[in-house]
Design a protein around this motif. Structure first.
Motif, PDB file in Angstrom:
ATOM      1  N   THR A 144       0.830  -1.214   0.000  1.00 26.13           N
ATOM      2  CA  THR A 144       0.000   0.000   0.000  1.00 26.13           C
ATOM      3  C   THR A 144       0.854   1.250   0.000  1.00 26.13           C
ATOM      4  O   THR A 144       0.551   2.222  -0.705  1.00 26.13           O
ATOM      5  CB  THR A 144      -0.932  -0.003   1.226  1.00 26.13           C
ATOM      6  OG1 THR A 144      -1.728  -1.192   1.217  1.00 26.13           O
ATOM      7  CG2 THR A 144      -1.844   1.211   1.206  1.00 26.13           C
ATOM      8  N   TRP A 145       1.943   1.246   0.772  1.00 27.03           N
ATOM      9  CA  TRP A 145       2.814   2.424   0.837  1.00 27.03           C
ATOM     10  C   TRP A 145       3.424   2.710  -0.532  1.00 27.03           C
ATOM     11  O   TRP A 145       3.434   3.848  -0.982  1.00 27.03           O
ATOM     12  CB  TRP A 145       3.921   2.198   1.869  1.00 27.03           C
ATOM     13  CG  TRP A 145       4.861   3.359   1.983  1.00 27.03           C
ATOM     14  CD1 TRP A 145       4.721   4.456   2.793  1.00 27.03           C
ATOM     15  CD2 TRP A 145       6.068   3.575   1.240  1.00 27.03           C
ATOM     16  NE1 TRP A 145       5.768   5.329   2.598  1.00 27.03           N
ATOM     17  CE2 TRP A 145       6.607   4.809   1.645  1.00 27.03           C
ATOM     18  CE3 TRP A 145       6.740   2.831   0.270  1.00 27.03           C
ATOM     19  CZ2 TRP A 145       7.802   5.315   1.130  1.00 27.03           C
ATOM     20  CZ3 TRP A 145       7.922   3.337  -0.251  1.00 27.03           C
ATOM     21  CH2 TRP A 145       8.438   4.562   0.172  1.00 27.03           C
ATOM     22  N   ALA A 146       3.946   1.681  -1.188  1.00 28.29           N
ATOM     23  CA  ALA A 146       4.608   1.879  -2.477  1.00 28.29           C
ATOM     24  C   ALA A 146       3.628   2.300  -3.569  1.00 28.29           C
ATOM     25  O   ALA A 146       4.020   2.965  -4.530  1.00 28.29           O
ATOM     26  CB  ALA A 146       5.332   0.603  -2.893  1.00 28.29           C
ATOM     27  N   ASP A 147       2.355   1.925  -3.441  1.00 31.71           N
ATOM     28  CA  ASP A 147       1.367   2.287  -4.454  1.00 31.71           C
ATOM     29  C   ASP A 147       0.734   3.653  -4.209  1.00 31.71           C
ATOM     30  O   ASP A 147      -0.073   4.107  -5.022  1.00 31.71           O
ATOM     31  CB  ASP A 147       0.265   1.223  -4.513  1.00 31.71           C
ATOM     32  CG  ASP A 147       0.730  -0.046  -5.216  1.00 31.71           C
ATOM     33  OD1 ASP A 147       1.717   0.036  -5.981  1.00 31.71           O
ATOM     34  OD2 ASP A 147       0.112  -1.099  -5.007  1.00 31.71           O
ATOM     35  N   ASP A 148       1.093   4.302  -3.111  1.00 31.76           N
ATOM     36  CA  ASP A 148       0.595   5.653  -2.839  1.00 31.76           C
ATOM     37  C   ASP A 148       1.338   6.637  -3.740  1.00 31.76           C
ATOM     38  O   ASP A 148       2.565   6.746  -3.658  1.00 31.76           O
ATOM     39  CB  ASP A 148       0.839   6.000  -1.365  1.00 31.76           C
ATOM     40  CG  ASP A 148       0.230   7.337  -0.967  1.00 31.76           C
ATOM     41  OD1 ASP A 148      -0.061   8.155  -1.860  1.00 31.76           O
ATOM     42  OD2 ASP A 148       0.046   7.550   0.242  1.00 31.76           O
ATOM     43  N   PRO A 149       0.625   7.367  -4.612  1.00 29.02           N
ATOM     44  CA  PRO A 149       1.310   8.292  -5.534  1.00 29.02           C
ATOM     45  C   PRO A 149       2.190   9.318  -4.827  1.00 29.02           C
ATOM     46  O   PRO A 149       3.181   9.787  -5.404  1.00 29.02           O
ATOM     47  CB  PRO A 149       0.149   8.965  -6.271  1.00 29.02           C
ATOM     48  CG  PRO A 149      -0.987   7.991  -6.171  1.00 29.02           C
ATOM     49  CD  PRO A 149      -0.825   7.341  -4.828  1.00 29.02           C
ATOM     50  N   ASP A 150       1.851   9.674  -3.589  1.00 28.64           N
ATOM     51  CA  ASP A 150       2.645  10.670  -2.870  1.00 28.64           C
ATOM     52  C   ASP A 150       4.060  10.182  -2.569  1.00 28.64           C
ATOM     53  O   ASP A 150       4.951  10.995  -2.312  1.00 28.64           O
ATOM     54  CB  ASP A 150       1.954  11.043  -1.552  1.00 28.64           C
ATOM     55  CG  ASP A 150       0.661  11.822  -1.769  1.00 28.64           C
ATOM     56  OD1 ASP A 150       0.502  12.413  -2.860  1.00 28.64           O
ATOM     57  OD2 ASP A 150      -0.184  11.816  -0.852  1.00 28.64           O
ATOM     58  N   ASN A 151       4.286   8.873  -2.601  1.00 30.35           N
ATOM     59  CA  ASN A 151       5.603   8.326  -2.283  1.00 30.35           C
ATOM     60  C   ASN A 151       6.492   8.133  -3.513  1.00 30.35           C
ATOM     61  O   ASN A 151       7.649   7.713  -3.380  1.00 30.35           O
ATOM     62  CB  ASN A 151       5.449   7.012  -1.523  1.00 30.35           C
ATOM     63  CG  ASN A 151       4.792   7.222  -0.168  1.00 30.35           C
ATOM     64  OD1 ASN A 151       5.079   8.193   0.531  1.00 30.35           O
ATOM     65  ND2 ASN A 151       3.885   6.330   0.212  1.00 30.35           N
ATOM     66  N   ALA A 152       5.956   8.434  -4.696  1.00 29.69           N
ATOM     67  CA  ALA A 152       6.747   8.502  -5.941  1.00 29.69           C
ATOM     68  C   ALA A 152       7.540   7.235  -6.234  1.00 29.69           C
ATOM     69  O   ALA A 152       8.681   7.302  -6.687  1.00 29.69           O
ATOM     70  CB  ALA A 152       7.686   9.712  -5.905  1.00 29.69           C
TER      71      ALA A 152
END
Length: 263
Positions: A141-149
């Motif tokens: 989920t973290w890696a798929d968050d656009p904010d984390n680029a």
């Protein structure tokens, strides 16, 4: 005769029990904290080792493709515009490098060995991880968050195996064309019908300082050639037990690659 019992025969007082429990709690807390820190450090070390190995494989694989390429392009084209994310564009959101490469396979069972020549058109494209829907994708989920680029690198390819008469058989069931026509099509404005595959995961679009990473660039202006190397720049990022870890930790990894066979 009166018998007297020693002081040690009496049980522990409530105060003594509470003090002992308090000391035991402190010891258990310290042990738990130490174990947590150890597990976190081990997880981060393992993740960074895995990511460093993947970056080494990526730079070696892509570097070899560019070194042996007959032609290289960094802009002026799209890939699978009808189905790829961002309409197949090659821009700052989804950077690309395209390679025209020749592979030769020798069959030693014949005398002389039979040589099979296969031309490859390859497009390497950096895309947002959230847009990748592969069945082998690891849920994160973290890696798929656009904010984390977080980005992935995908390879789009088709190939043309040479047959007699200067023609070649193209992958995907397309009609046979001449080798010259297949090579000439490498300069077109759009590649279509290419088969995608994952090359690398957990790449970052920005470094620790928030500076955008340009994965494909030239040392000087166009054209690409032996005297104008392609600069590959990559860095990976993972969220390990709540801590964001970059690899390499000192900054993005850069590799200068000479396209030796480009005129």
């Amino acid at each position: 005769m009166t018998r007297r019992f020693a002081h040690a025969d009496r049980g522990l007082t409530l105060v003594e029990v509470l003090v002992a429990m308090g000391l035991l709690g402190i010891v258990l807390l310290l042990v738990t904290d130490w174990q947590t820190q150890t597990l976190t450090l081990t997880a981060r070390t393992n993740a960074q080792a895995d990511q460093l190995a993947e970056l080494n494989d990526l730079s070696g694989y892509l570097g070899d493709r560019i070194r042996s390429a007959a032609q290289v392009r960094l802009s002026g084209f799209t890939v699978n515009a009808a189905s790829a994310v961002n309409n197949g564009k090659c821009d700052t959101t989804t950077p690309c490098v395209a390679v025209l490469s020749l592979e030769e396979d020798a069959d030693p069972s014949t005398s002389p060995p039979t040589i099979t020549r296969r031309w490859l058109r390859l497009v390497y494209r950096v895309e947002p991880r959230a847009t990748w829907t592969g069945a082998d994708k690891v849920p994160d989920t973290w890696a798929d968050d656009p904010d984390n680029a977080v980005r992935v690198l995908r390879e789009y390819r088709d190939s043309c195996t040479e047959v007699s008469g200067g023609t070649c058989s193209v992958t995907g069931g397309s009609p046979a064309i001449t080798v010259a026509a297949y090579r000439a099509a490498f300069t077109s404005a759009a590649f279509s019908g290419m088969s995608p595959a994952l090359v690398a995961d957990y790449l970052t679009a920005v470094d620790q300082a928030g500076t955008a990473i340009v994965p494909f660039a030239l040392t000087a202006a166009q054209p690409v050639g032996a005297a104008n190397p392609v600069i590959l720049t990559f860095q990976s990022v993972r969220n390990v037990r709540g801590t964001v870890a970059y690899t390499p930790g000192a900054g993005a990894y850069r590799l200068s690659v000479q396209a030796r066979n480009v005129p």
